[in-house]
Design a protein around this motif. Structure first.
Motif, PDB file in Angstrom:
ATOM      1  N   GLY A  42       8.884   0.615 -10.702  1.00  0.00           N
ATOM      2  CA  GLY A  42       8.097   1.839 -10.657  1.00  0.00           C
ATOM      3  C   GLY A  42       6.874   1.724  -9.780  1.00  0.00           C
ATOM      4  O   GLY A  42       5.955   2.537  -9.879  1.00  0.00           O
ATOM      5  N   SER A  43       6.829   0.693  -8.926  1.00  0.00           N
ATOM      6  CA  SER A  43       5.748   0.454  -7.960  1.00  0.00           C
ATOM      7  C   SER A  43       4.442   0.005  -8.610  1.00  0.00           C
ATOM      8  O   SER A  43       3.399  -0.016  -7.956  1.00  0.00           O
ATOM      9  CB  SER A  43       5.501   1.701  -7.090  1.00  0.00           C
ATOM     10  OG  SER A  43       6.656   1.994  -6.316  1.00  0.00           O
ATOM     11  N   PRO A  96      16.392   3.337  -0.576  1.00  0.00           N
ATOM     12  CA  PRO A  96      15.368   3.351  -1.623  1.00  0.00           C
ATOM     13  C   PRO A  96      15.532   4.517  -2.597  1.00  0.00           C
ATOM     14  O   PRO A  96      15.660   5.676  -2.187  1.00  0.00           O
ATOM     15  CB  PRO A  96      14.065   3.478  -0.829  1.00  0.00           C
ATOM     16  CG  PRO A  96      14.372   2.892   0.505  1.00  0.00           C
ATOM     17  CD  PRO A  96      15.795   3.282   0.774  1.00  0.00           C
ATOM     18  N   GLY A  97      15.538   4.205  -3.887  1.00  0.00           N
ATOM     19  CA  GLY A  97      15.583   5.225  -4.927  1.00  0.00           C
ATOM     20  C   GLY A  97      16.936   5.858  -5.162  1.00  0.00           C
ATOM     21  O   GLY A  97      17.075   6.675  -6.069  1.00  0.00           O
ATOM     22  N   PHE A 113      12.752  -8.381 -14.787  1.00  0.00           N
ATOM     23  CA  PHE A 113      11.909  -7.357 -14.165  1.00  0.00           C
ATOM     24  C   PHE A 113      12.295  -7.241 -12.696  1.00  0.00           C
ATOM     25  O   PHE A 113      12.175  -8.215 -11.943  1.00  0.00           O
ATOM     26  CB  PHE A 113      10.426  -7.738 -14.248  1.00  0.00           C
ATOM     27  CG  PHE A 113       9.831  -7.699 -15.625  1.00  0.00           C
ATOM     28  CD1 PHE A 113      10.450  -7.018 -16.661  1.00  0.00           C
ATOM     29  CD2 PHE A 113       8.637  -8.341 -15.887  1.00  0.00           C
ATOM     30  CE1 PHE A 113       9.895  -6.982 -17.924  1.00  0.00           C
ATOM     31  CE2 PHE A 113       8.066  -8.312 -17.152  1.00  0.00           C
ATOM     32  CZ  PHE A 113       8.699  -7.630 -18.175  1.00  0.00           C
ATOM     33  N   ARG A 114      12.747  -6.062 -12.296  1.00  0.00           N
ATOM     34  CA  ARG A 114      13.023  -5.820 -10.877  1.00  0.00           C
ATOM     35  C   ARG A 114      11.725  -5.965 -10.103  1.00  0.00           C
ATOM     36  O   ARG A 114      10.671  -5.475 -10.531  1.00  0.00           O
ATOM     37  CB  ARG A 114      13.597  -4.410 -10.706  1.00  0.00           C
ATOM     38  CG  ARG A 114      14.054  -4.078  -9.280  1.00  0.00           C
ATOM     39  CD  ARG A 114      15.342  -4.769  -8.942  1.00  0.00           C
ATOM     40  NE  ARG A 114      15.837  -4.371  -7.631  1.00  0.00           N
ATOM     41  CZ  ARG A 114      16.598  -3.310  -7.413  1.00  0.00           C
ATOM     42  NH1 ARG A 114      16.941  -2.508  -8.426  1.00  0.00           N
ATOM     43  NH2 ARG A 114      17.026  -3.028  -6.190  1.00  0.00           N
ATOM     44  N   ALA A 115      11.773  -6.631  -8.970  1.00  0.00           N
ATOM     45  CA  ALA A 115      10.541  -6.909  -8.242  1.00  0.00           C
ATOM     46  C   ALA A 115      10.759  -6.857  -6.737  1.00  0.00           C
ATOM     47  O   ALA A 115      11.751  -7.396  -6.227  1.00  0.00           O
ATOM     48  CB  ALA A 115       9.999  -8.285  -8.635  1.00  0.00           C
ATOM     49  N   LEU A 147       0.830  -1.206   0.000  1.00  0.00           N
ATOM     50  CA  LEU A 147       0.000   0.000   0.000  1.00  0.00           C
ATOM     51  C   LEU A 147       0.864   1.255   0.000  1.00  0.00           C
ATOM     52  O   LEU A 147       0.414   2.326  -0.400  1.00  0.00           O
ATOM     53  CB  LEU A 147      -0.934  -0.007   1.217  1.00  0.00           C
ATOM     54  CG  LEU A 147      -1.932  -1.175   1.283  1.00  0.00           C
ATOM     55  CD1 LEU A 147      -2.751  -1.106   2.563  1.00  0.00           C
ATOM     56  CD2 LEU A 147      -2.835  -1.167   0.058  1.00  0.00           C
ATOM     57  N   ASP A 148       2.086   1.121   0.473  1.00  0.00           N
ATOM     58  CA  ASP A 148       3.056   2.207   0.450  1.00  0.00           C
ATOM     59  C   ASP A 148       4.368   1.612  -0.062  1.00  0.00           C
ATOM     60  O   ASP A 148       5.298   1.369   0.705  1.00  0.00           O
ATOM     61  CB  ASP A 148       3.240   2.803   1.845  1.00  0.00           C
ATOM     62  CG  ASP A 148       4.153   4.020   1.838  1.00  0.00           C
ATOM     63  OD1 ASP A 148       4.348   4.613   0.755  1.00  0.00           O
ATOM     64  OD2 ASP A 148       4.677   4.363   2.916  1.00  0.00           O
ATOM     65  N   PRO A 149       4.459   1.336  -1.378  1.00  0.00           N
ATOM     66  CA  PRO A 149       5.544   0.521  -1.926  1.00  0.00           C
ATOM     67  C   PRO A 149       6.934   1.116  -1.706  1.00  0.00           C
ATOM     68  O   PRO A 149       7.137   2.326  -1.726  1.00  0.00           O
ATOM     69  CB  PRO A 149       5.225   0.462  -3.423  1.00  0.00           C
ATOM     70  CG  PRO A 149       3.810   0.883  -3.554  1.00  0.00           C
ATOM     71  CD  PRO A 149       3.527   1.795  -2.413  1.00  0.00           C
TER      72      PRO A 149
END
Length: 350
Positions: free
Chosen positions: A56-57, A198-199, A39-41, A6-8
């Motif tokens: 990309g969530s 993250p990111g 595919f990144r997962a 819900l908040d990836p």
């Protein structure tokens, strides 16, 4: 803090470097692992339900029912995993990753998804652990996250796999050469003391870089409506047919405008002087996208940098290097391309 679809979580990323770095180039050293081409997962498992988030969530859960079933059955408890979804193809002893088969898995029809899940089943290769049970591990160093990942899933059967790692830079450089034959994309280096970011581009990646002389066949107008957006490229096959192999882009605003004038003499026109209408072949990813282009006489040769081929096309958009006025267009064939030596995918997996 609870990690939830819900908040990836945005996956941490890697920045490109020219060669496999020395382990002591960062404080605390580096861990090396193969760079998987899939595919990144991010996999979220709460003990009952599974969700699979993309880089990309976007949720990929519905496209891989065989994986959601495997996660539900095999994972020993609630966790959040970072890894890659890939599709292996080929006979036992000569398997490699198949990017085309993987991308075909993203399909709107449920019946088609069910069919592909059986005919081209995917597997998941885990390379990081973001939470386990009630423990959120984002602030833990990678060395600890890796140790806990091994304990959690190291003994699980196919289709869940653990990527291999090493701190031996010589072995990592060997992997860079050998594993490409199994369809892998390079090598990733991770600082052992680095918390999960993250990111952010805190990892280092080394990919394969090669050059090829290709024929310029046309260009697409930039999305702004001004200048050249991308160059279309071709190679001659064994029957003397010019085959589309991909494109080159990433030009500055000034260079885009210069290219229009530079290529004007090559533009193909009909008897009335109008530009010949041309479109590239549509795919399931094209949708309503404009696939028209300005066709050019196939007489100019350009040298490009590329990383790898996927069938008859460059796997990614290539980089313009220079014009090659010394080459005849008809001499630009597939024979010049450097093909990796085949390597069985089973030899890459732990």
């Amino acid at each position: 803090m609870e990690l939830s679809p819900l908040d990836p979580v945005t996956p941490q990323l890697a920045k490109a470097v020219g060669s496999v770095p020395e382990p002591d180039s960062v404080p605390g050293g580096l861990s090396f692992e193969p760079k998987w081409d899939g595919f990144r997962a991010i996999v979220y498992f709460d003990g009952e339900n599974v969700e699979i988030g993309s880089r990309g969530s976007k949720m990929l859960t519905r496209y891989f029912p065989e994986l959601t079933d495997a996660f539900s059955r095999l994972l020993p408890g609630p966790c959040v995993l970072d890894g890659e979804i890939v599709v292996p193809q080929g006979a036992e002893g000569s398997q490699k990753l198949d990017w085309e088969a993987l991308t075909a898995r993203i399909h709107p029809a449920a019946s088609r998804i069910a069919l592909l899940a059986k005919s081209t089943p995917a597997m998941f290769v885990a390379f990081d652990l973001l939470s386990s049970g009630d423990d959120v591990l984002l602030d833990a160093p990678f060395s600890e996250r890796r140790e806990r990942l091994e304990a959690l899933i190291g003994a699980l059967p196919h289709p869940i796999h653990l990527t291999r790692t090493t701190t031996d830079v010589a072995l990592a450089r060997q992997w860079l050469v050998e594993f490409e034959g199994a369809g892998l994309d390079g090598v990733v280096a991770k600082p052992l003391l680095q918390p999960y970011a993250p990111g952010k581009r805190v990892m280092l990646k080394v990919k394969h870089h090669r050059t090829a002389d290709v024929v310029l066949t046309g260009y697409r107008v930039h999305k702004s409506g001004n200048g050249v957006g991308s160059l279309l490229l071709g190679l001659y096959n064994g029957d003397g047919v010019l085959v589309n192999v991909g494109g080159a882009s990433a030009f500055s605003n000034a260079r885009r405008l210069e290219l229009v004038d530079e290529l004007a003499p090559l533009v193909r026109r009909d008897a009335d002087g109008e530009i010949v209408a041309a479109e590239t072949e549509r795919s399931r990813f094209s949708g309503s996208k404009d696939v028209s282009f300005v066709p050019l006489e196939p007489s100019r040769v350009v040298e490009v940098q590329y990383d790898q081929m996927e069938g008859m096309r460059f796997r990614h958009t290539v980089q313009f290097a220079r014009w090659r006025p010394d080459r005849e267009a008809t001499s630009c064939t597939f024979d010049q391309l450097d093909r990796p030596i085949a390597y069985d995918l089973d030899g890459v997996l732990v």
